[in-house]
Design a protein around this motif. Sequence first.
Motif, PDB file in Angstrom:
ATOM      1  N   ALA A  83     -24.036  -3.839 -15.363  1.00 55.25           N
ATOM      2  CA  ALA A  83     -23.205  -2.651 -15.543  1.00 55.25           C
ATOM      3  C   ALA A  83     -24.056  -1.388 -15.440  1.00 55.25           C
ATOM      4  CB  ALA A  83     -22.492  -2.717 -16.897  1.00 55.25           C
ATOM      5  N   VAL A  84     -25.220  -1.412 -16.075  1.00 54.79           N
ATOM      6  CA  VAL A  84     -26.080  -0.222 -16.075  1.00 54.79           C
ATOM      7  C   VAL A  84     -26.562   0.096 -14.666  1.00 54.79           C
ATOM      8  CG1 VAL A  84     -28.315   0.669 -16.860  1.00 54.79           C
ATOM      9  CG2 VAL A  84     -26.769  -0.462 -18.484  1.00 54.79           C
ATOM     10  N   LEU A  85     -26.937  -0.964 -13.926  1.00 47.76           N
ATOM     11  CA  LEU A  85     -27.406  -0.753 -12.554  1.00 47.76           C
ATOM     12  C   LEU A  85     -26.297  -0.125 -11.705  1.00 47.76           C
ATOM     13  CD1 LEU A  85     -29.871  -1.309 -10.686  1.00 47.76           C
ATOM     14  CD2 LEU A  85     -28.656  -3.335  -9.935  1.00 47.76           C
ATOM     15  N   CYS A  86     -25.049  -0.464 -12.018  1.00 49.18           N
ATOM     16  CA  CYS A  86     -23.905   0.090 -11.282  1.00 49.18           C
ATOM     17  C   CYS A  86     -23.435   1.395 -11.903  1.00 49.18           C
ATOM     18  CB  CYS A  86     -22.768  -0.929 -11.241  1.00 49.18           C
ATOM     19  SG  CYS A  86     -23.203  -2.446 -10.381  1.00 49.18           S
TER      20      CYS A  86
ATOM     21  N   ALA B 274     -20.689   2.239 -18.026  1.00 50.67           N
ATOM     22  CA  ALA B 274     -20.967   2.197 -19.452  1.00 50.67           C
ATOM     23  C   ALA B 274     -20.664   0.795 -19.959  1.00 50.67           C
ATOM     24  CB  ALA B 274     -20.102   3.222 -20.173  1.00 50.67           C
ATOM     25  N   TYR B 275     -21.657   0.125 -20.539  1.00 54.51           N
ATOM     26  CA  TYR B 275     -21.459  -1.234 -21.040  1.00 54.51           C
ATOM     27  C   TYR B 275     -21.153  -1.190 -22.530  1.00 54.51           C
ATOM     28  CZ  TYR B 275     -22.127  -6.204 -21.903  1.00 54.51           C
ATOM     29  OH  TYR B 275     -21.934  -7.514 -22.258  1.00 54.51           O
ATOM     30  N   LEU B 276     -20.033  -1.737 -22.904  1.00 55.74           N
ATOM     31  CA  LEU B 276     -19.668  -1.802 -24.325  1.00 55.74           C
ATOM     32  C   LEU B 276     -20.150  -3.113 -24.926  1.00 55.74           C
ATOM     33  CD1 LEU B 276     -15.974  -0.509 -24.316  1.00 55.74           C
ATOM     34  CD2 LEU B 276     -18.110   0.804 -24.385  1.00 55.74           C
ATOM     35  N   ALA B 277     -20.197  -3.159 -26.250  1.00 55.74           N
ATOM     36  CA  ALA B 277     -20.503  -4.437 -26.910  1.00 55.74           C
ATOM     37  C   ALA B 277     -19.396  -5.425 -26.547  1.00 55.74           C
ATOM     38  CB  ALA B 277     -20.556  -4.238 -28.415  1.00 55.74           C
TER      39      ALA B 277
END
Lengths: 633, 198
Positions: free
Chosen positions: B136-139, B142-145
Amino acid sequence: MHDNVLLQAFVYLAAAVAAVPIARRLGMGAVLGYLLAGIVIGPFGLRLVAESREDVLHAAEFGVVMMLFLIGLELRPSMLWRMRVAVLGLGGAQIVGTALLAALVGIAAGSAWKPALAVGFIIAMSSTAIVLQSLAEAGRLRTDAGQRIFSILLAQDISVIPILAVLPLLATLHVGAGSEAHGVATLPGWQQAFVVLAAVAAIVGGGRFLLRPVFRAIARTKLREVFTATALLLVVGIALLMQAVGLSPALGTFLAGVVLADSEYRHELEGDIEPFKGLLLGLFFISVGAGIDFRLVAHAPAAILGLVVGIMALKALVLYGVARLFRATTADAMFVAAALCQVGEFAFVLLALARGSGVLGDAEAGRLVAAVALSMLATPLLLLAQSRLVEPRFAVPAVERGADAIPDEDTPVIVAGFGRVGSTIGRLLRASGVGTTVLDLDGDQIELLRRMGLEAYYGDATRLELLTAAGAANARVLVLAVDDFIVTERLIAVARRHFPHLQLIVRVPDRPEAYTLLRDGISEVFRETTGTACDMGFATLRALGHRAFQARRAVQAFRAHDEQGVRVLAGKWGDDTSYMSEARARIAETEQLLAALSFVDHHFDLAWDNTTLREEAQGRSPSGHTAGPEGTD
Amino acid sequence: MPRVLVLFAHPAFEKSRINRRLLEAVRDLEGITIHDLYEAYPDFLIDVPAEQRRLVAHDVIVLQHPFYWYSAPALVKEYLDLVLEHGFAYGSTGRALEGKVFVNATTTGGPEAAYQVGGRNRFTMRQLLAPFDQTAVLCRMAYLAPFVVHGTHTVDADTGFGPAQRQYRTLLAQLRDGTLDLARAAAVDRVNDVLGEA
């Protein structure tokens, strides 16, 4: 003019064609329509019927014979065995109970015990023809009450033999010896028994070992009318054999039906006999209507009507009691009583014998014949009243009604055509544990399948009767795997019209046929060679050294494009098959194919090809966010 | 209003106990797209352009799947491999997913205690899901828990999943309405903890 056969046929057919739709429209059922039509054309109506009505009645009785053949076909020996308690218990109790009670009433009324008992046995019979036909029309054969009724009728039909044997022993009057008796009846007792056993053995043995090879040979000719002729020949032949030995033809054909119930030709035989049965039964009902002697009724209306009401009340009482004894609900028991309290067609046969052998006098027999016919006429009315007036009081929530037994042979899938394609589908379904009924027109193939233990039946699936017999009403999917596209189209039309709930999975030879069906709204259309061609393409790519997974994906992608192409083109495939639309379709088709073939270069699994990633990594200094994920190479 | 896409992946839906029920609990939510990957691609032949269009058309991507071998079922891996192309999802020109929200919704047979440092599985769920986090970060998403339902092996399927179903429904509704505190939801171990018992 009454002697012209064609004219007579015209009168009967016209009566049926005019009366039955009217009766149906009035909610009376076809049987009542036939009976009323008979009264109208009979000697007390328009007097259109020939004096030689007896001949018509004889021909019409053949409808009853055919009906019993069909009943036999429905009854596999295993099912018969399962029904033994109901048939022997319920049916036996009804017959004996009615006979004894009637005899007691007769004796109380001053009759001698022998004729009273004879009349008791005669009126114990109910009308298989009227009742089964009425139940089938009302769709109640498969209900719990319907099954009880069926068991009782079966017991009655079987009991006709012993009654035929016993009846002459009850004779009290003296008549010219053997004036009506013929066949076995003229032989000494032990020979009679021998002839009867031999006839039964001939039917069972012949049915087992002779008929199936014969049917196979006939089926191989693929001439449907010859198969139909063979089926009729069988029924007529057995009827003649039984008549020759003085037994009930209906019982003989019933036996033959049971013997053939396990054969692969069952559905086809059913389909072949069914239309004849319907027509002849109709004729039978018309003759019964025409045969009611209203002169006799007019002479002593109170006596005859009293007789009718008395007999029906007595039968209804016994039927209700017996049904309750065998744990029917009140509503079911009332329905059984209403359905079976008439006297049946076998009573005509028994009455003739009783009069002939001197058990009953002419006057008594005549009155009874009129009473029997009137009680038959009353039955559809009684059932109508029952369903309109009595049943609403016992109305059960629909949920409980739904739990009717579904016969074993109902399978969710019917496969029509079991050749190159169908057989594979059938084996696949079977391996997956899916119940499958197979229909095919190739007798040899069917024989082979049955030897391998598959449920396969011979027959032309485009015929409504056969589809019905194969359980189309309860099936969910119809797989069409026949070779001939014309047959496929016909079958689709029949299935859509009569069984719209069936999901159709159709095999077609090639693109044009696929277009036709897709345009017709059939979505599950499969060109028969596409799968094999794709498999061969896969093998070819492998042979050229492509890796397996790449080859598989190439085939998958091609196939997806190809299927999509067919669907797109189906819309363009003009109703006017003019040159222009054809040309446009071909151009579009080529484009589609080219696009499919160049998929590797365009947009296909690009992520597995890291060219752009390598270019980016080499061309620009990787910084922060733009670094590729680990292990992309 | 954020458009929510649920990418659902379960190779044996008919045998599923909890994932099926979670899906049923949110199926009728308005403004939510459910895309069943195993239903769409039984032969693993993913239509990449169509999937990319679908991702672009949504703001929140929920990846719902059972937790197989410390990851998602095979088709999810295939999906990520193929759909998140260089130049589309990442790389200097790959910004199609930028700013979207990504969250795993997953289920484990073992209890929560088994997914702890020092527990049977030695890592927390958040740690085990790190590849998705980093994807997600590379794309630039925002990555949620993760939303996690633990201990599904020991729950009575007919009665025991009610709280999880309600929580999941709450999560999706809040994502759709933009009422979820994304910063908090990204900071915790399980997003369940910021939802409460709805």
